[in-house]
Scaffold this motif. Structure first.
Motif, PDB file in Angstrom:
ATOM      1  N   GLU A 152       3.141  12.615  -1.608  1.00  0.00           N
ATOM      2  CA  GLU A 152       1.867  12.674  -1.876  1.00  0.00           C
ATOM      3  C   GLU A 152       2.046  13.674  -3.555  1.00  0.00           C
ATOM      4  O   GLU A 152       1.270  14.697  -3.518  1.00  0.00           O
ATOM      5  CB  GLU A 152       0.712  13.711  -1.155  1.00  0.00           C
ATOM      6  CG  GLU A 152       0.740  12.550  -0.780  1.00  0.00           C
ATOM      7  CD  GLU A 152      -1.184  12.720   0.430  1.00  0.00           C
ATOM      8  OE1 GLU A 152      -1.522  13.968   0.472  1.00  0.00           O
ATOM      9  OE2 GLU A 152      -0.844  11.517   0.929  1.00  0.00           O
ATOM     10  N   CYS A 175       9.255  10.390  -2.609  1.00  0.00           N
ATOM     11  CA  CYS A 175       8.149  11.995  -3.265  1.00  0.00           C
ATOM     12  C   CYS A 175       6.315  11.357  -3.468  1.00  0.00           C
ATOM     13  O   CYS A 175       5.408  12.153  -3.645  1.00  0.00           O
ATOM     14  CB  CYS A 175       8.665  12.281  -4.447  1.00  0.00           C
ATOM     15  SG  CYS A 175      10.863  12.962  -3.874  1.00  0.00           S
ATOM     16  N   ARG A 176       6.387  10.629  -4.179  1.00  0.00           N
ATOM     17  CA  ARG A 176       4.826  10.102  -4.837  1.00  0.00           C
ATOM     18  C   ARG A 176       3.704   9.631  -3.763  1.00  0.00           C
ATOM     19  O   ARG A 176       2.692   9.847  -3.989  1.00  0.00           O
ATOM     20  CB  ARG A 176       5.165   9.190  -5.753  1.00  0.00           C
ATOM     21  CG  ARG A 176       6.188   9.273  -7.204  1.00  0.00           C
ATOM     22  CD  ARG A 176       5.010  10.543  -7.501  1.00  0.00           C
ATOM     23  NE  ARG A 176       4.204   9.436  -8.929  1.00  0.00           N
ATOM     24  CZ  ARG A 176       3.322  10.241  -9.334  1.00  0.00           C
ATOM     25  NH1 ARG A 176       3.014  11.002  -8.837  1.00  0.00           N
ATOM     26  NH2 ARG A 176       2.693   9.423 -10.978  1.00  0.00           N
ATOM     27  N   TYR A 177       4.363   8.732  -3.064  1.00  0.00           N
ATOM     28  CA  TYR A 177       4.049   8.535  -1.968  1.00  0.00           C
ATOM     29  C   TYR A 177       3.509   8.800  -0.532  1.00  0.00           C
ATOM     30  O   TYR A 177       2.127   9.468   0.248  1.00  0.00           O
ATOM     31  CB  TYR A 177       3.539   6.696  -1.419  1.00  0.00           C
ATOM     32  CG  TYR A 177       3.658   6.147  -3.353  1.00  0.00           C
ATOM     33  CD1 TYR A 177       1.988   6.048  -3.301  1.00  0.00           C
ATOM     34  CD2 TYR A 177       4.105   5.524  -3.736  1.00  0.00           C
ATOM     35  CE1 TYR A 177       1.995   5.145  -5.157  1.00  0.00           C
ATOM     36  CE2 TYR A 177       4.494   5.342  -5.045  1.00  0.00           C
ATOM     37  CZ  TYR A 177       2.955   4.910  -5.389  1.00  0.00           C
ATOM     38  OH  TYR A 177       2.823   4.501  -7.077  1.00  0.00           O
ATOM     39  N   PRO A 220      -1.524   6.578  -7.107  1.00  0.00           N
ATOM     40  CA  PRO A 220      -1.970   7.413  -7.014  1.00  0.00           C
ATOM     41  C   PRO A 220      -2.586   7.926  -8.478  1.00  0.00           C
ATOM     42  O   PRO A 220      -2.262   7.618  -9.597  1.00  0.00           O
ATOM     43  CB  PRO A 220      -0.742   9.398  -7.006  1.00  0.00           C
ATOM     44  CG  PRO A 220      -0.365   8.651  -6.619  1.00  0.00           C
ATOM     45  CD  PRO A 220       0.291   7.303  -7.499  1.00  0.00           C
ATOM     46  N   PRO A 273       1.527  -0.282  -2.237  1.00  0.00           N
ATOM     47  CA  PRO A 273       0.539   1.085  -2.659  1.00  0.00           C
ATOM     48  C   PRO A 273       0.074   1.791  -4.541  1.00  0.00           C
ATOM     49  O   PRO A 273       0.394   0.864  -5.304  1.00  0.00           O
ATOM     50  CB  PRO A 273       1.787   2.410  -2.344  1.00  0.00           C
ATOM     51  CG  PRO A 273       3.095   1.292  -2.340  1.00  0.00           C
ATOM     52  CD  PRO A 273       3.158  -0.174  -2.664  1.00  0.00           C
ATOM     53  N   ASP A 286       2.840  15.396  -7.860  1.00  0.00           N
ATOM     54  CA  ASP A 286       2.745  13.993  -8.593  1.00  0.00           C
ATOM     55  C   ASP A 286       4.198  14.340  -9.652  1.00  0.00           C
ATOM     56  O   ASP A 286       5.309  14.393  -8.482  1.00  0.00           O
ATOM     57  CB  ASP A 286       1.888  15.554  -9.636  1.00  0.00           C
ATOM     58  CG  ASP A 286       2.457  16.257 -10.321  1.00  0.00           C
ATOM     59  OD1 ASP A 286       3.694  16.791  -9.869  1.00  0.00           O
ATOM     60  OD2 ASP A 286       1.609  17.664 -10.302  1.00  0.00           O
ATOM     61  N   VAL A 334       4.769  20.254   4.972  1.00  0.00           N
ATOM     62  CA  VAL A 334       5.787  19.402   3.844  1.00  0.00           C
ATOM     63  C   VAL A 334       6.770  19.275   3.838  1.00  0.00           C
ATOM     64  O   VAL A 334       7.767  17.889   3.472  1.00  0.00           O
ATOM     65  CB  VAL A 334       4.553  19.342   2.726  1.00  0.00           C
ATOM     66  CG1 VAL A 334       5.336  20.465   1.641  1.00  0.00           C
ATOM     67  CG2 VAL A 334       5.481  17.976   1.278  1.00  0.00           C
ATOM     68  N   ARG A 383      -2.851  13.135 -13.061  1.00  0.00           N
ATOM     69  CA  ARG A 383      -3.356  14.702 -13.131  1.00  0.00           C
ATOM     70  C   ARG A 383      -2.704  14.714 -14.017  1.00  0.00           C
ATOM     71  O   ARG A 383      -2.703  14.388 -14.944  1.00  0.00           O
ATOM     72  CB  ARG A 383      -2.367  14.918 -11.888  1.00  0.00           C
ATOM     73  CG  ARG A 383      -2.027  15.543 -10.338  1.00  0.00           C
ATOM     74  CD  ARG A 383      -1.446  16.748  -9.268  1.00  0.00           C
ATOM     75  NE  ARG A 383      -1.339  15.784  -8.390  1.00  0.00           N
ATOM     76  CZ  ARG A 383      -1.322  16.638  -7.526  1.00  0.00           C
ATOM     77  NH1 ARG A 383      -0.275  17.646  -7.624  1.00  0.00           N
ATOM     78  NH2 ARG A 383      -0.822  16.408  -6.460  1.00  0.00           N
ATOM     79  N   THR A 395       8.057  15.044  -8.415  1.00  0.00           N
ATOM     80  CA  THR A 395       9.041  14.424  -8.446  1.00  0.00           C
ATOM     81  C   THR A 395      10.181  15.399  -8.690  1.00  0.00           C
ATOM     82  O   THR A 395      11.415  14.840  -8.516  1.00  0.00           O
ATOM     83  CB  THR A 395       8.588  13.181  -8.386  1.00  0.00           C
ATOM     84  OG1 THR A 395       7.793  12.780  -7.563  1.00  0.00           O
ATOM     85  CG2 THR A 395       9.735  11.923  -7.513  1.00  0.00           C
TER      86      THR A 395
END
Length: 213
Positions: free
Chosen positions: A141, A136-138, A182, A179, A143, A23, A185, A147
């Motif tokens: 991946e 960062c978000r996609y 997500p 997109p 949260d 990552v 969480r 981010t």
């Protein structure tokens, strides 16, 4: 794991490095390190090790590390004078062929490539902060909390800029090219998606004011 590293267990940090190198490399590439990505990540791990005394007990290591990676990448890009278009960097992530093709149907493959090309073009029309939060978000991946820590923004700013970015992508792309947000969480509050009712919440903190698209 961090406690083991602080206790002087060298293998514990080696385990952290192995677990987070993929990552970290993706982040370095996404933010512009290019061929210097491996050097950036190596320098980031070294700086992280030196700074472990400032790591807050109980915090997540990944966003803390990626904040160092992002800062190191930006320093490398500035010092080298290479201000590449972010769409090219994102393409390096998004266009990597999977080991197992998603479909053997040439028509499906052609459509997927067309969608990727449209997405790359649309991402290049976002401003820097919007591209960063989408990355960062996609692409990474992460949260919302991760981010925020990685980019050094309040969570309200992350939410606002992501909503603005998705709305702009919604105007630039066909409906099947935007997109998907997500899954939220635990502890995250879902925000409106592209074209959703109401505007994004006004973020607080430094840099959290209204911004132009």
């Amino acid at each position: 794991m961090i406690a083991r590293v602080r206790a002087g267990e060298a293998e514990a940090y080696a385990e952290l490095v192995r677990a987070h190198t993929p990552v970290a490399l993706r982040a370095a590439v996404a933010f512009g390190a290019g061929s210097d990505a491996e050097d950036v990540v190596q320098a980031a791990f070294f700086k992280a090790y030196q700074s472990l005394g400032r790591f807050r007990e109980g915090s997540s290591f990944k966003p803390w590390l990626l904040q160092i990676v992002v800062n190191e990448t930006r320093n490398t890009v500035r010092s080298a004078g290479r201000l590449r278009a972010l769409v090219g960097r994102e393409a390096a992530l998004l266009e990597a062929e999977p080991l197992i093709p998603e479909s053997t149907d040439p028509a499906v493959a052609a459509l997927a490539q067309e969608q990727r090309t449209a997405l790359h073009t649309a991402l290049d029309r976002l401003n820097r902060d919007q591209r960063a939060v989408v990355t960062c978000r996609y692409l990474l991946e992460m949260d919302e909390a991760e981010t925020a820590e990685t980019l050094g923004w309040p969570r309200g700013t992350v939410k606002s800029r992501l909503n603005r970015a998705l709305k702009k992508l919604g105007r630039l792309l066909p409906s099947d090219g935007v997109p998907a947000i997500p899954a939220q969480r635990s502890g995250e509050q879902a925000g409106p998606g592209p074209g959703g009712p109401g505007g994004p919440g006004r973020p607080g903190g430094p840099g959290g004011g209204e911004e132009s698209e």
